[in-house]
Design an enzyme around this catalytic site. Structure first.
Site, short mmCIF file in Angstrom:
data_model
loop_
_atom_site.label_atom_id
_atom_site.label_comp_id
_atom_site.label_asym_id
_atom_site.label_seq_id
_atom_site.Cartn_x
_atom_site.Cartn_y
_atom_site.Cartn_z
N ALA A 35 0.86 -1.20 0.00
CA ALA A 35 0.00 0.00 0.00
C ALA A 35 0.89 1.24 0.00
O ALA A 35 0.74 2.14 0.82
CB ALA A 35 -0.96 -0.01 1.19
N HIS A 40 7.00 5.79 1.61
CA HIS A 40 7.84 4.64 1.23
C HIS A 40 8.83 5.02 0.11
O HIS A 40 9.99 4.64 0.16
CB HIS A 40 6.97 3.48 0.73
CG HIS A 40 6.03 2.95 1.77
ND1 HIS A 40 4.67 3.15 1.72
CD2 HIS A 40 6.25 2.23 2.89
CE1 HIS A 40 4.10 2.57 2.75
NE2 HIS A 40 5.02 2.02 3.48
N GLN A 64 2.28 -9.20 13.49
CA GLN A 64 2.32 -7.91 14.18
C GLN A 64 0.93 -7.29 14.34
O GLN A 64 0.82 -6.15 14.79
CB GLN A 64 3.28 -6.95 13.48
CG GLN A 64 2.86 -6.48 12.10
CD GLN A 64 3.95 -5.66 11.43
OE1 GLN A 64 4.92 -6.18 10.91
NE2 GLN A 64 3.80 -4.33 11.44
N GLY A 150 10.79 4.78 8.34
CA GLY A 150 10.27 6.12 8.53
C GLY A 150 10.20 6.51 10.01
O GLY A 150 9.90 5.67 10.87
N GLU A 151 10.47 7.78 10.28
CA GLU A 151 10.31 8.28 11.66
C GLU A 151 8.85 8.37 12.08
O GLU A 151 8.55 8.56 13.23
CB GLU A 151 10.94 9.68 11.77
CG GLU A 151 12.44 9.66 11.77
CD GLU A 151 13.05 11.03 11.96
OE1 GLU A 151 12.32 12.04 11.80
OE2 GLU A 151 14.26 11.10 12.23
N GLN A 156 8.89 2.12 16.61
CA GLN A 156 9.38 1.00 15.80
C GLN A 156 10.83 1.24 15.39
O GLN A 156 11.67 0.34 15.47
CB GLN A 156 8.50 0.85 14.56
CG GLN A 156 9.07 -0.05 13.47
CD GLN A 156 8.10 -0.28 12.33
OE1 GLN A 156 7.13 -1.00 12.48
NE2 GLN A 156 8.34 0.33 11.18
N SER A 188 0.09 8.05 5.61
CA SER A 188 0.04 6.69 6.13
C SER A 188 -0.89 5.86 5.27
O SER A 188 -1.89 6.37 4.74
CB SER A 188 -0.50 6.73 7.58
OG SER A 188 -0.98 5.47 7.96
N ARG A 190 -2.96 3.88 6.28
CA ARG A 190 -4.27 3.79 6.94
C ARG A 190 -5.10 5.07 6.78
O ARG A 190 -6.28 5.07 7.13
CB ARG A 190 -4.09 3.46 8.42
CG ARG A 190 -3.60 2.03 8.66
CD ARG A 190 -3.55 1.68 10.13
NE ARG A 190 -3.33 0.26 10.36
CZ ARG A 190 -2.17 -0.30 10.72
NH1 ARG A 190 -1.10 0.46 10.85
NH2 ARG A 190 -2.07 -1.60 10.93
O1 PAF Z 1 6.39 -0.26 9.19
C1 PAF Z 1 5.94 -1.26 8.59
O2 PAF Z 1 5.36 -1.14 7.52
C2 PAF Z 1 6.09 -2.63 9.21
O3 PAF Z 1 5.99 -2.59 10.58
C3 PAF Z 1 7.41 -3.33 8.79
C4 PAF Z 1 8.63 -2.59 9.29
C5 PAF Z 1 7.48 -3.45 7.28
C6 PAF Z 1 7.46 -4.75 9.37
O4 PAF Z 1 6.41 -5.54 8.91
#
Ligand code: PAF
Length: 282
Positions: A35, A40, A64, A150-151, A156, A188, A190
């Site tokens: 997506a 990205h 996750q 990404g920040e 994460q 994002s 989402r």
């Molecule tokens: O940030 C994300 O999109 C995910 O958490 C990642 C780092 C690709 C791990 O699945």
């Protein structure tokens, strides 16, 4: 695809990466859940800027997501993602299936303690273990020189930096700035869940984060009280629930009461069916 090689197995990924290595190139990995958006492609550009061959993964990682989260509904557009990666200058797209990533029962996980105690940690039990484990696997599969994240997902990023450090991975974890819409909303995958009305409300998050950063920057303002007021302001703007609005140390992510060094303000809040997170530096 002309310049982008799509691979779906670890063996093919290693072969494709090996060819660039044999030509003396360095590798920059961009793990994603697809997506894809400008956030990205800015990571792909970050790899290109450092001279790395960009290698992206596309995998909606089931481990996750919590049982009541949006795994099934998470947007998927593989063909569109490949086109965006190729246009951005990415050279390898690794799009494995679940069987390739998790063949048979998996008895090994990666847990980064401490950094996952606060912020999103209590609201998404198991999330960071799922992220750290899958990213650890991607990094071992591709063995890049650098990994780009990404920040926007600041917690994460800190978790993955610490994982690479603690496990002595010979891989640099690079944090790239959050890409925002002109009105400040962090881009994002989402955001597409937001209705037009919610989209208008959503800009309050960045507004309140930057206002709080300006407020506590002097080091005299008590952070917890000011952050509680920011959380109230989000609710007044139309958010349904604020999960947290915290001022934390930029590295340890421990809450701080007065800003005396590098700090981060991070928030998560619910708006309709969307959970929005964002953060800014102080
Ligand atoms: O940030 C994300 O999109 C995910 O958490 C990642 C780092 C690709 C791990 O699945």
């Amino acid at each position: 695809m002309k310049d982008l090689t799509v691979v779906r197995t670890v063996a093919d990924l290693r072969h494709a990466v090996g060819e660039f290595r044999a030509a003396g190139r360095t590798i920059g990995m961009i793990p994603t859940m697809g997506a894809l958006h400008e956030g990205h492609t800015s990571l792909v550009q970050g790899a290109l800027d450092r001279g790395d061959v960009p290698v992206a993964s596309i995998f909606v990682n089931p481990t996750q997501f919590g049982p009541n989260e949006d795994f099934a509904a998470y947007p998927r557009d593989e063909a569109g993602d490949f086109a965006k990666l190729e246009a951005a200058g990415c050279r390898i797209a690794y799009a494995p299936g679940v069987e390739e990533m998790y063949p048979g029962p998996q008895l090994t996980t990666v847990t980064v303690a401490g950094l996952t105690d606060g912020l999103c940690g209590p609201f998404r039990p198991g999330h960071f273990q799922g992220v750290a484990t899958v990213v650890c696997k991607f990094l071992i599969m591709a063995m890049p020189d650098r990994g780009y994240f990404g920040e926007k997902d600041y917690q994460q990023l800190q978790v993955l930096k610490r994982m690479a450090h603690d496990l002595a991975m010979p891989i640099e974890i690079i944090g790239m700035p959050t890409i925002r819409e002109p009105d400040g909303l962090a881009i994002s995958s989402r955001n597409r869940y937001l209705s037009p009305q919610e989209r208008k409300i959503a800009i309050a998050m960045y507004r309140e984060l930057t206002a709080l950063a300006a407020n506590v920057r002097d080091g005299r303002t008590p952070c917890a009280k000011a952050a509680a007021e920011s959380a109230q302001a989000l609710l007044a703007a139309g958010f349904d629930k604020v999960e947290y609005f915290d001022v934390v140390d930029a590295e340890s992510l421990a809450p701080i009461e007065r800003v005396a060094g590098p700090a981060r303000i991070a928030a998560a809040a619910r708006l309709g069916r969307t959970r929005l997170i964002d953060n800014v530096a102080v």
